[in-house]
Design a protein around this motif. Structure first.
Motif, short mmCIF file in Angstrom:
data_model
loop_
_atom_site.label_atom_id
_atom_site.label_comp_id
_atom_site.label_asym_id
_atom_site.label_seq_id
_atom_site.Cartn_x
_atom_site.Cartn_y
_atom_site.Cartn_z
N UNK A 88 1.08 -0.99 0.17
CA UNK A 88 -0.05 -0.32 0.06
C UNK A 88 0.44 1.51 0.23
N UNK A 89 2.10 1.03 0.78
CA UNK A 89 3.01 2.42 1.17
C UNK A 89 3.46 2.65 -1.03
N UNK A 91 3.07 2.33 -3.40
CA UNK A 91 1.14 2.46 -4.24
C UNK A 91 0.91 3.91 -4.16
N UNK A 92 0.56 4.18 -2.93
CA UNK A 92 0.77 5.90 -2.36
C UNK A 92 1.91 6.31 -2.86
N UNK A 95 1.43 6.59 -6.53
CA UNK A 95 0.32 7.73 -6.82
C UNK A 95 0.63 9.00 -6.56
N UNK A 98 2.89 9.84 -9.91
CA UNK A 98 2.64 10.29 -11.55
C UNK A 98 0.92 11.41 -11.35
N UNK A 99 0.31 11.49 -10.27
CA UNK A 99 -1.01 12.41 -9.97
C UNK A 99 -0.72 13.86 -9.56
N UNK A 100 0.02 13.70 -7.69
CA UNK A 100 -0.44 15.31 -7.17
C UNK A 100 1.36 15.54 -7.09
N UNK A 102 2.63 15.75 -4.11
CA UNK A 102 2.96 16.96 -2.89
C UNK A 102 3.43 15.75 -1.84
N UNK A 104 3.63 16.57 1.07
CA UNK A 104 3.09 15.47 2.60
C UNK A 104 2.69 14.32 2.60
N UNK A 105 1.85 14.00 1.33
CA UNK A 105 2.20 12.44 1.18
C UNK A 105 3.04 11.80 0.92
N UNK A 108 4.30 10.91 4.35
CA UNK A 108 3.30 10.05 4.34
C UNK A 108 4.37 8.37 3.92
N UNK A 111 7.09 7.88 5.33
CA UNK A 111 7.47 7.10 7.26
C UNK A 111 6.52 6.27 7.62
N UNK A 112 5.53 5.75 6.57
CA UNK A 112 5.32 3.55 6.32
C UNK A 112 6.11 3.07 6.45
#
Lengths: 121, 121
Positions: A88-89, A91-92, A95, A98-100, A102, A104-105, A108, A111-112
């Motif tokens: 999941x980390x 994929x985050x 994502x 390729x998109x944001x 950001x 901050x993302x 995160x 960190x994970x």
């Protein structure tokens, strides 16, 4: 005995300190250093059967504790969950890339991933 | 003895099955059911000192295994890392909620939180 090397290495990782010094030595040489029974016997000036008995006894001690407590099984059950979080980390991170974009993302995801890596040590 | 209840409950959770039936019974009544030594003694028709001896012996067995293996300490060290991942997943959910409303991000947060919850069981 060696067909069970992975399991035996896990047991030793958790319960090795419950063994006697001699059990630890022979176990380590056999499973971790991959020496044969005969090689260990020769190095220590004991019979091959004697080495075998010590290792079988060490396995019995650790198998007995594991059979009662199930701790290694419990730890191994955690691995699948840790793997799912790791996926999941990743994929985050993708994502976000390729998109944001950001930061901050990105933090995160960092960190994970950092804490997952520490869980696996 | 009761000043150490949290630690003793953790030890029992991991190593309880290494105890005898009687040790388990008394230990459970004392630490988990919060009966006094005298109450346990009365229920079982033994002396208060007898109950105390059984519990102290049970603690010694479990403390000895923990001193050698450090397994409970290792598990407790994982908790901080699990907490950090949990925080990150919550922040991810909040960030998604107030800015992106992307179902994929929401699912990633779900996956992480679900697996973290399972790790804590």
């Amino acid at each position: 005995m060696k067909s069970q090397t992975f399991r035996m290495t896990m047991l030793y990782d958790f319960y090795g300190e419950l063994l006697t010094e001699r059990q630890k030595e022979f176990y380590d040489l056999y499973y971790n250093e991959d020496l044969s029974l005969s090689e260990i016997a020769e190095n220590y000036g004991v019979s091959r059967q004697g080495v075998r008995d010590v290792i079988i006894r060490a396995e019995a001690v650790m198998n007995d504790v594991e059979e009662k407590t199930g701790i290694v099984k419990r730890f191994m059950g955690l691995q699948a969950k840790i793997g799912a979080i790791e996926d999941a980390a990743r994929q985050l991170r993708e994502l976000n890339y390729r998109r944001y974009e950001n930061p901050e993302l990105g933090r995160l995801a960092d960190t994970i991933e950092k804490n997952i890596a520490a869980l696996k040590e």
